[in-house]
Design a protein around this motif. Sequence first.
Motif, PDB file in Angstrom:
ATOM      1  N   THR A  16       0.809  -1.224   0.000  1.00 49.61           N
ATOM      2  CA  THR A  16       0.000   0.000   0.000  1.00 49.61           C
ATOM      3  C   THR A  16       0.840   1.270   0.000  1.00 49.61           C
ATOM      4  O   THR A  16       0.691   2.124   0.860  1.00 49.61           O
ATOM      5  CB  THR A  16      -0.925   0.029   1.231  1.00 49.61           C
ATOM      6  N   ASP A  75      -4.072   3.825   4.783  1.00 55.95           N
ATOM      7  CA  ASP A  75      -5.516   4.080   4.621  1.00 55.95           C
ATOM      8  C   ASP A  75      -5.803   4.621   3.225  1.00 55.95           C
ATOM      9  O   ASP A  75      -6.743   4.205   2.553  1.00 55.95           O
ATOM     10  CB  ASP A  75      -6.018   5.087   5.667  1.00 55.95           C
ATOM     11  N   LYS A  76      -4.960   5.556   2.808  1.00 58.98           N
ATOM     12  CA  LYS A  76      -5.164   6.182   1.510  1.00 58.98           C
ATOM     13  C   LYS A  76      -5.084   5.138   0.382  1.00 58.98           C
ATOM     14  O   LYS A  76      -5.994   5.018  -0.440  1.00 58.98           O
ATOM     15  CB  LYS A  76      -4.098   7.268   1.316  1.00 58.98           C
ATOM     16  N   HIS A  78      -4.976   1.758   0.523  1.00 55.87           N
ATOM     17  CA  HIS A  78      -5.875   0.604   0.651  1.00 55.87           C
ATOM     18  C   HIS A  78      -7.219   0.920  -0.010  1.00 55.87           C
ATOM     19  O   HIS A  78      -7.773   0.111  -0.754  1.00 55.87           O
ATOM     20  CB  HIS A  78      -6.066   0.232   2.122  1.00 55.87           C
ATOM     21  N   THR A  79      -7.724   2.121   0.259  1.00 58.16           N
ATOM     22  CA  THR A  79      -9.011   2.520  -0.313  1.00 58.16           C
ATOM     23  C   THR A  79      -8.941   2.582  -1.841  1.00 58.16           C
ATOM     24  O   THR A  79      -9.813   2.064  -2.531  1.00 58.16           O
ATOM     25  CB  THR A  79      -9.415   3.906   0.254  1.00 58.16           C
ATOM     26  N   LYS A  82      -8.468  -1.099  -3.290  1.00 60.29           N
ATOM     27  CA  LYS A  82      -9.662  -1.935  -3.139  1.00 60.29           C
ATOM     28  C   LYS A  82     -10.740  -1.513  -4.140  1.00 60.29           C
ATOM     29  O   LYS A  82     -11.356  -2.344  -4.817  1.00 60.29           O
ATOM     30  CB  LYS A  82     -10.190  -1.807  -1.702  1.00 60.29           C
ATOM     31  N   GLN A  83     -10.935  -0.203  -4.257  1.00 62.07           N
ATOM     32  CA  GLN A  83     -11.982   0.292  -5.148  1.00 62.07           C
ATOM     33  C   GLN A  83     -11.656  -0.005  -6.615  1.00 62.07           C
ATOM     34  O   GLN A  83     -12.525  -0.389  -7.393  1.00 62.07           O
ATOM     35  CB  GLN A  83     -12.146   1.798  -4.932  1.00 62.07           C
ATOM     36  N   ARG A  97      -6.919  -6.526   4.869  1.00 59.91           N
ATOM     37  CA  ARG A  97      -5.714  -5.695   5.009  1.00 59.91           C
ATOM     38  C   ARG A  97      -4.952  -6.163   6.239  1.00 59.91           C
ATOM     39  O   ARG A  97      -5.541  -6.630   7.206  1.00 59.91           O
ATOM     40  CB  ARG A  97      -6.097  -4.219   5.109  1.00 59.91           C
TER      41      ARG A  97
END
Length: 688
Positions: A16, A75-76, A78-79, A82-83, A97
């Motif tokens: 990530t 966090d940035k 991963h989002t 995933k999307q 995760r």
Amino acid sequence: MNKPKRYTITSALPYTNGPIHIGHLAGVYVPADIYARYLRLTGNDVVFIGGSDEHGVPITIKAKNEGVTPQDVVDKYHTIIKQSFEEFGISFDNYSRTSAKIHHETASEFFKTLYDKGDFIEETTEQLYDEKANQFLADRFVTGTCPKCGNEEAYGDQCEKCGTSLNATDLINPKSALTGNVPTLKETKHWFLPLDKHEAFLREWILEGHKKDWKPNVYGQVKSWIDDGLRPRAVTRDLDWGIPVPVPGGEGKVLYVWFDAPIGYISSTKEWAQREGKDWEPYWKSNDTKLVHFIGKDNIVFHCIIFPAMLKAEGSYILPENVPANEFLNLEGNKLSTSKNWAVWLPEYLKEFPNQQDVLRYALTANAPETKDNDFTWKDFQARNNNELVAIFGNFINRVVVLTNKYYNGIVPAPGAFSQVDEETLAALKAYPEVISSSIERYRFREAQTELMNLARLGNKYLADEEPWKVIKVDEARTQTIMYVALQIASALATLSEPFLPFTSTKLKSILNVTSSAVETSWNEVSTKDVLLPVGHQIGEAELLFSKIEDETIQFQLDKLEASKKANEAANKAVEPQKPTITFDDFTKLDMRVGTILEAEKMPKAKKLLVLKVDTGLDVRTIVSGIAESFTPEEVVGKKVTVLVNLAPRALRGVESQGMILMTESTEGKLVFVNPDDANVPNGLHIS
Ligand SMILES: [Zn+2]
């Protein structure tokens, strides 16, 4: 066909610190997705696992550089990751995760089990330490020369050039990635997995057990490592970002990222099972489960040596049935690179090519780096779309659907007697599921997709040869038979295209109106059912499956890459070190004035030199300047320039030069004037 089986399919956990690019897709996610979709379609019990790898040194370095926390970084991305997987149709049953609680617990427990069984060596050793950063250096915190291949940019955990797995202390001339300091050695305690003790088992399991069914590139790499001799490997680190070492003496230390990441497959399976109300254990602990890891070649050592040694040491887990690692995908002839922005990024692709996921899936599979490194080019992408998806697959389906609607109001007509060509075509059609299955089950996805396209070719050729649009004028009964046969091929394509082109398959099923009815055909039924699309079945309206990609669209992508290349070249141009400091008095000795070039001509027999007449405000003097490769004489006449007027005169090819014009260089390497650039500035003015 095959009896249903239980499969656990994992795909490498993306790191990530950036978005997904086509290299990841071609190497790991597209083949894994084809495999998972195919196994589900053929009635197997499948869990397809993914997740983000969120620990390790590069994330802490990135966080430090950006002045944020490691959690912010993961966090940035991963989002974003995933999307983009969801939009691209990667059909994970679960995407987790490694910062998740369930993973921390699972990895922690795994470590404790091995610790309790005495499977680790506990050792205080001297490790590299950066006195300036006050930190131990391992993995990506340290670079140096690879002891095996001499690559000067090897990392403390691996040389990316030769693939060798390293310890930081193996590096020759190590340097801290944090401060550039030469590290010192300092004592610290760590736990080591004694890989040497597992050598005999690894040799027997892989080198003897999987010589025939594993890919030669994977087998070859593993063999060379084992033959080189395995050594104990540290599985803990002196770091504060990661999973705390859960045993006495582990304070301030975390699990090595390559120890915890593959356990992420297990915790992601647990997360899925909890959500679905299932038992996770059979997927990891039952001997009739097939565990398959999809990875890129840079991860072979971790999935074929270290993780299996961990699973074996733990004792209750199954080992992978296969690890079909791919080689690398290049882009337009160059290695993909995140730092050089030499990539096609998935989020950008999804934005710039809306609803064209299948085109990229198709192009990547057609060029998959299965046995050697391969190249993605935008021209090939365009050709695959225009000449194959549009001209063959799309054209065939469009003709079938349009003609069926035109002649029979969309109702599948009753066939008459079959001709020999009809019989042969229907027989050929029935052979495809077996042919495609056989390739997929041997992890030959390119070959499998080629066979799918051959089925579309069969349909396209059948219609072109039988010409129902001509026959209808003379023989209506024969036309019904032709359209019936063509509709059966269309139905088979709807089913068999799903693993490769899932969005197209869904659209085609909707056009053929076979989504929710008894007429939906399963993979195996394409071979076994006599009739795929029954007489009297109503199909829907025609809709284009693919559309032509124009040259401008491709040029736009090529221009983007060209811009990346230019930006890199500019960034990489070595900046010369500063010269020794001078005093203000030194500076005032230079007499620099504004001047105007009045005349210019080429110096005979000198490629680089122009002879200039320059109005310096003091006088009009001759200056010989080495700018002839960047300017024609006509271009410079009338230019305002900066002149060093008190430079000692010197003769160049017999012409005395009385000063120097100040020049610099553009990013393209062309000389440009250091220029007052204003006609209102009078000549003779001091530059100060
Ligand atoms: Zn190397």
